[in-house]
Design a protein around this motif. Structure first.
Motif, PDB file in Angstrom:
ATOM      1  N   ASP A 206      13.417  59.418  12.780  1.00 33.14           N
ATOM      2  CA  ASP A 206      12.578  60.510  12.300  1.00 33.14           C
ATOM      3  C   ASP A 206      12.033  60.251  10.900  1.00 33.14           C
ATOM      4  OD1 ASP A 206      13.230  61.707  14.657  1.00 33.14           O
ATOM      5  OD2 ASP A 206      14.505  63.261  13.809  1.00 33.14           O
ATOM      6  N   SER A 207      12.914  59.838   9.980  1.00 30.56           N
ATOM      7  CA  SER A 207      12.490  59.663   8.591  1.00 30.56           C
ATOM      8  C   SER A 207      11.510  58.508   8.438  1.00 30.56           C
ATOM      9  CB  SER A 207      13.710  59.431   7.696  1.00 30.56           C
ATOM     10  OG  SER A 207      14.478  60.601   7.599  1.00 30.56           O
ATOM     11  N   VAL A 208      11.682  57.458   9.233  1.00 29.00           N
ATOM     12  CA  VAL A 208      10.759  56.324   9.177  1.00 29.00           C
ATOM     13  C   VAL A 208       9.376  56.772   9.643  1.00 29.00           C
ATOM     14  CG1 VAL A 208      10.265  54.024  10.071  1.00 29.00           C
ATOM     15  CG2 VAL A 208      12.616  54.654   9.477  1.00 29.00           C
ATOM     16  N   ALA A 209       9.342  57.569  10.718  1.00 31.71           N
ATOM     17  CA  ALA A 209       8.060  58.105  11.199  1.00 31.71           C
ATOM     18  C   ALA A 209       7.407  58.971  10.126  1.00 31.71           C
ATOM     19  CB  ALA A 209       8.274  58.905  12.479  1.00 31.71           C
ATOM     20  N   ALA A 210       8.213  59.783   9.454  1.00 30.70           N
ATOM     21  CA  ALA A 210       7.678  60.654   8.400  1.00 30.70           C
ATOM     22  C   ALA A 210       7.078  59.830   7.267  1.00 30.70           C
ATOM     23  CB  ALA A 210       8.777  61.574   7.875  1.00 30.70           C
ATOM     24  N   GLY A 211       7.746  58.731   6.903  1.00 28.86           N
ATOM     25  CA  GLY A 211       7.230  57.870   5.852  1.00 28.86           C
ATOM     26  C   GLY A 211       5.890  57.252   6.190  1.00 28.86           C
ATOM     27  N   ALA A 248      11.774  62.864   3.281  1.00 25.38           N
ATOM     28  CA  ALA A 248      11.815  61.541   3.921  1.00 25.38           C
ATOM     29  C   ALA A 248      10.441  60.887   3.903  1.00 25.38           C
ATOM     30  CB  ALA A 248      12.319  61.677   5.357  1.00 25.38           C
ATOM     31  N   ALA A 249       9.389  61.710   4.009  1.00 27.95           N
ATOM     32  CA  ALA A 249       8.023  61.179   4.028  1.00 27.95           C
ATOM     33  C   ALA A 249       7.617  60.594   2.683  1.00 27.95           C
ATOM     34  CB  ALA A 249       7.044  62.279   4.432  1.00 27.95           C
ATOM     35  N   SER A 250       8.350  60.924   1.627  1.00 29.32           N
ATOM     36  CA  SER A 250       7.990  60.433   0.294  1.00 29.32           C
ATOM     37  C   SER A 250       8.480  59.011   0.053  1.00 29.32           C
ATOM     38  CB  SER A 250       8.555  61.365  -0.780  1.00 29.32           C
ATOM     39  OG  SER A 250       9.979  61.336  -0.780  1.00 29.32           O
ATOM     40  N   TYR A 251       9.259  58.459   0.998  1.00 27.80           N
ATOM     41  CA  TYR A 251       9.767  57.092   0.854  1.00 27.80           C
ATOM     42  C   TYR A 251       9.035  56.139   1.782  1.00 27.80           C
ATOM     43  CZ  TYR A 251      13.742  59.367  -1.444  1.00 27.80           C
ATOM     44  OH  TYR A 251      14.523  60.109  -2.284  1.00 27.80           O
ATOM     45  N   GLU A 252       9.086  54.866   1.411  1.00 25.50           N
ATOM     46  CA  GLU A 252       8.654  53.804   2.307  1.00 25.50           C
ATOM     47  C   GLU A 252       9.916  53.200   2.911  1.00 25.50           C
ATOM     48  OE1 GLU A 252       6.253  50.251   1.196  1.00 25.50           O
ATOM     49  OE2 GLU A 252       4.712  51.756   0.864  1.00 25.50           O
ATOM     50  N   TRP A 253       9.854  52.817   4.159  1.00 25.12           N
ATOM     51  CA  TRP A 253      11.035  52.298   4.853  1.00 25.12           C
ATOM     52  C   TRP A 253      10.765  50.866   5.295  1.00 25.12           C
ATOM     53  CZ3 TRP A 253      15.294  55.622   5.423  1.00 25.12           C
ATOM     54  CH2 TRP A 253      15.063  56.930   5.008  1.00 25.12           C
ATOM     55  N   GLU A 254      11.785  50.035   5.169  1.00 32.86           N
ATOM     56  CA  GLU A 254      11.648  48.633   5.563  1.00 32.86           C
ATOM     57  C   GLU A 254      12.677  48.294   6.644  1.00 32.86           C
ATOM     58  OE1 GLU A 254      12.417  46.036   2.302  1.00 32.86           O
ATOM     59  OE2 GLU A 254      14.212  47.105   1.642  1.00 32.86           O
ATOM     60  N   LEU A 255      12.269  47.398   7.539  1.00 33.14           N
ATOM     61  CA  LEU A 255      13.137  46.933   8.619  1.00 33.14           C
ATOM     62  C   LEU A 255      13.698  45.578   8.223  1.00 33.14           C
ATOM     63  CD1 LEU A 255      14.162  47.481  11.528  1.00 33.14           C
ATOM     64  CD2 LEU A 255      12.166  46.204  12.341  1.00 33.14           C
ATOM     65  N   PHE A 279      19.405  53.630  10.872  1.00 36.97           N
ATOM     66  CA  PHE A 279      19.681  52.335  11.470  1.00 36.97           C
ATOM     67  C   PHE A 279      19.292  52.346  12.942  1.00 36.97           C
ATOM     68  CE2 PHE A 279      22.047  50.510   8.006  1.00 36.97           C
ATOM     69  CZ  PHE A 279      22.423  51.638   7.294  1.00 36.97           C
ATOM     70  N   LYS A 280      18.792  51.225  13.356  1.00 39.62           N
ATOM     71  CA  LYS A 280      18.505  51.034  14.774  1.00 39.62           C
ATOM     72  C   LYS A 280      18.896  49.613  15.111  1.00 39.62           C
ATOM     73  CE  LYS A 280      16.804  51.496  18.915  1.00 39.62           C
ATOM     74  NZ  LYS A 280      17.465  52.337  19.928  1.00 39.62           N
ATOM     75  N   PHE A 281      20.061  49.435  15.701  1.00 35.73           N
ATOM     76  CA  PHE A 281      20.531  48.089  16.049  1.00 35.73           C
ATOM     77  C   PHE A 281      20.110  47.747  17.471  1.00 35.73           C
ATOM     78  CE2 PHE A 281      22.995  46.737  12.476  1.00 35.73           C
ATOM     79  CZ  PHE A 281      23.303  47.925  11.817  1.00 35.73           C
ATOM     80  N   SER A 282      19.762  46.490  17.677  1.00 34.56           N
ATOM     81  CA  SER A 282      19.340  46.047  19.000  1.00 34.56           C
ATOM     82  C   SER A 282      20.524  46.097  19.954  1.00 34.56           C
ATOM     83  CB  SER A 282      18.783  44.620  18.942  1.00 34.56           C
ATOM     84  OG  SER A 282      19.801  43.708  18.583  1.00 34.56           O
ATOM     85  N   THR A 283      20.231  46.277  21.227  1.00 34.47           N
ATOM     86  CA  THR A 283      21.284  46.346  22.237  1.00 34.47           C
ATOM     87  C   THR A 283      21.499  45.003  22.924  1.00 34.47           C
ATOM     88  OG1 THR A 283      19.642  47.078  23.854  1.00 34.47           O
ATOM     89  CG2 THR A 283      20.869  48.779  22.687  1.00 34.47           C
ATOM     90  N   GLY A 284      20.789  43.989  22.521  1.00 32.27           N
ATOM     91  CA  GLY A 284      20.952  42.679  23.147  1.00 32.27           C
ATOM     92  C   GLY A 284      20.240  41.606  22.350  1.00 32.27           C
ATOM     93  N   GLY A 285      20.524  40.358  22.674  1.00 30.31           N
ATOM     94  CA  GLY A 285      19.854  39.261  22.008  1.00 30.31           C
ATOM     95  C   GLY A 285      20.466  38.847  20.697  1.00 30.31           C
ATOM     96  N   CYS A 290      18.099  47.057  10.835  1.00 30.60           N
ATOM     97  CA  CYS A 290      18.206  48.436  10.396  1.00 30.60           C
ATOM     98  C   CYS A 290      17.027  48.774   9.499  1.00 30.60           C
ATOM     99  CB  CYS A 290      19.521  48.684   9.658  1.00 30.60           C
ATOM    100  SG  CYS A 290      19.571  47.993   7.996  1.00 30.60           S
ATOM    101  N   TYR A 291      16.760  50.069   9.365  1.00 28.80           N
ATOM    102  CA  TYR A 291      15.758  50.569   8.440  1.00 28.80           C
ATOM    103  C   TYR A 291      16.455  51.047   7.174  1.00 28.80           C
ATOM    104  CZ  TYR A 291      12.052  50.730  11.975  1.00 28.80           C
ATOM    105  OH  TYR A 291      11.110  50.410  12.910  1.00 28.80           O
ATOM    106  N   ARG A 292      15.812  50.856   6.046  1.00 20.68           N
ATOM    107  CA  ARG A 292      16.308  51.424   4.807  1.00 20.68           C
ATOM    108  C   ARG A 292      15.127  51.730   3.893  1.00 20.68           C
ATOM    109  NH1 ARG A 292      19.052  46.065   1.983  1.00 20.68           N
ATOM    110  NH2 ARG A 292      17.107  44.982   1.473  1.00 20.68           N
TER     111      ARG A 292
END
Length: 404
Positions: A206-211, A248-255, A279-285, A290-292
């Motif tokens: 959600d917060s990444v989308a807002a950014g 949350a929209a006031s920040y920039e987020w990096e992966l 955070f969004k961790f992959s389920t495979g591979g 993560c986002y921060r």
């Protein structure tokens, strides 16, 4: 690792091929339903709700509220169950109180007669999309029908839950219908040009989308969904939730790449001012990501503080999430006002004050924990022993006396 279930709102535009023929002999009516008046069965258990729906939806708005699930009108590929009588009754009175009564207050009865959907179909169970890991909250079909799911889990004590599954969905789908009638400004589509992703929006926190300038991850799936999500979220998000969103929209987020062990270490050391956020961790591979929040960092990836010991937030993309969201809201305001004479802010204020308890001056009442007080489950000023929800349900239960 944990699989996350993301919520999906779908708006399906039904495309109907029409053959053009001579129609001078056709007999058109104002209703799409059988207009013959069939008396309701006073001996039926459902008579009170059936009467309420007829008086409050069918007669004034030509709207058929269907709570007896019709399999032919639902997704035959899913295992769905009907809504219970009790939760259907609760949803019906709340839909009138938080949706129809509010729009009629500011748009007038003719506005709803012309633009209201013709069918609301409620289903008791959730609608999972197992192959996508998502959940369908509602479906709007051709501007005529809205389907709502998960009605059996309706909980009047949890306004956030009801907004997410029902009332935000109602405003979302209704906005689709209005948008089909009066198309939103094309300039709106350019505010996030190049940022839409129809395939992986559900992987975005959600917060990444807002950014990025979106009021929800689903808004980033397309321009049409962005438009209706902007309206629906603004109307239903309470004051505190909206402030958090804009924060949350006031920040920039990096992966970034990050091992799970390092992730745990950063989380446990939150007091060190590290800015690891969602955070969004992959389920495979084997790829852990993560986002921060983006900020200045030292060579060892620790946060670089300024001379006052403050985090130095970075903005490298040139996108201001707060400014973009405010621009989108301005477009929605102008569109509602110019086309239907409705103030978006008045609409939001009325919905909020019907959901949450307010002081005589209109300000919201807060609990000792700093949360808003649920008006629906609060005692009435003139009847301290009666909750507002009880008063609303009496609109249905009053028809019990006709059965005697």
């Amino acid at each position: 690792m944990r699989n996350k279930l993301y919520l999906l709102l779908l708006a399906t535009i039904a495309m109907v091929g029409i053959g053009f023929t001579a129609c001078s002999e056709d007999d058109f009516t104002d209703s799409i339903f059988d207009t013959k008046d069939y008396p309701l069965d006073r001996h039926a258990y459902s008579f009170p709700l059936d009467t309420f729906l007829k008086v409050n939806f069918l007669e004034p708005y030509n709207l058929k509220f269907i709570y007896r699930m019709e399999d032919i009108g639902s997704d035959m590929n899913k295992n769905l169950t009907p809504a219970s009588y009790e939760t259907s009754m609760q949803l019906a009175v709340l839909a009138k109180y938080l949706w129809y009564d509010v729009y009629e207050m500011y748009g007038g009865p003719e506005f709803l007669k012309k633009n209201s959907p013709r069918i609301i179909h409620v289903i008791g169970s959730k609608s999972y999309n197992t192959s996508q890991g998502t959940e369908t909250l509602g479906v709007a079909e051709g501007g005529l029908k809205i389907t709502l799911y998960n009605v059996n889990n309706l909980n009047v004590n949890d306004i956030d839950m009801m907004n997410e599954y029902f009332f935000k969905t109602m405003h979302h789908e209704f906005a689709h219908i209005l948008d089909q009638t009066r198309i939103h400004p094309t300039a709106f589509n350019l505010l996030c040009n190049g940022q839409y992703d129809a395939s992986s929006w559900s992987d975005t926190p959600d917060s990444v989308a807002a950014g990025r300038g979106f009021m929800s991850p689903y808004a980033s799936s397309s321009t049409s969904e962005d438009w209706v999500e902007t309206l629906a979220n603004y109307v239903t998000l309470d004051t505190l939730a909206f402030e958090r969103l804009m924060g949350a929209a006031s920040y920039e987020w990096e992966l970034i790449d990050m091992e799970y062990s390092d992730y745990l270490k950063r989380r446990q050391g939150a007091e060190s001012l590290d800015t690891v956020g969602y955070f969004k961790f992959s389920t495979g591979g084997g790829d852990n990501k993560c986002y921060r929040r983006r900020c200045a960092r030292n060579a060892d990836d620790t946060v670089a503080l300024d001379e006052n010991g403050q985090v130095q937030w970075l903005h490298t993309t040139g996108r201001d999430g707060v400014a973009i969201i405010n621009q989108k809201l301005d477009y929605v305001r102008g569109w509602l006002k110019d086309n239907w004479g409705i103030s978006l802010d008045d609409l939001r204020r009325e919905v909020q004050q019907r959901q949450y308890l307010t002081n005589p001056d209109g300000s919201f009442v807060f609990t000792s924990y700093g949360t808003l007080v649920n008006r629906l489950t609060s005692p009435l000023p003139d009847e301290p022993n009666v909750m507002l929800m009880t008063r609303l349900l009496m609109q249905v239960l009053q028809y019990n006396k006709l059965q005697q």
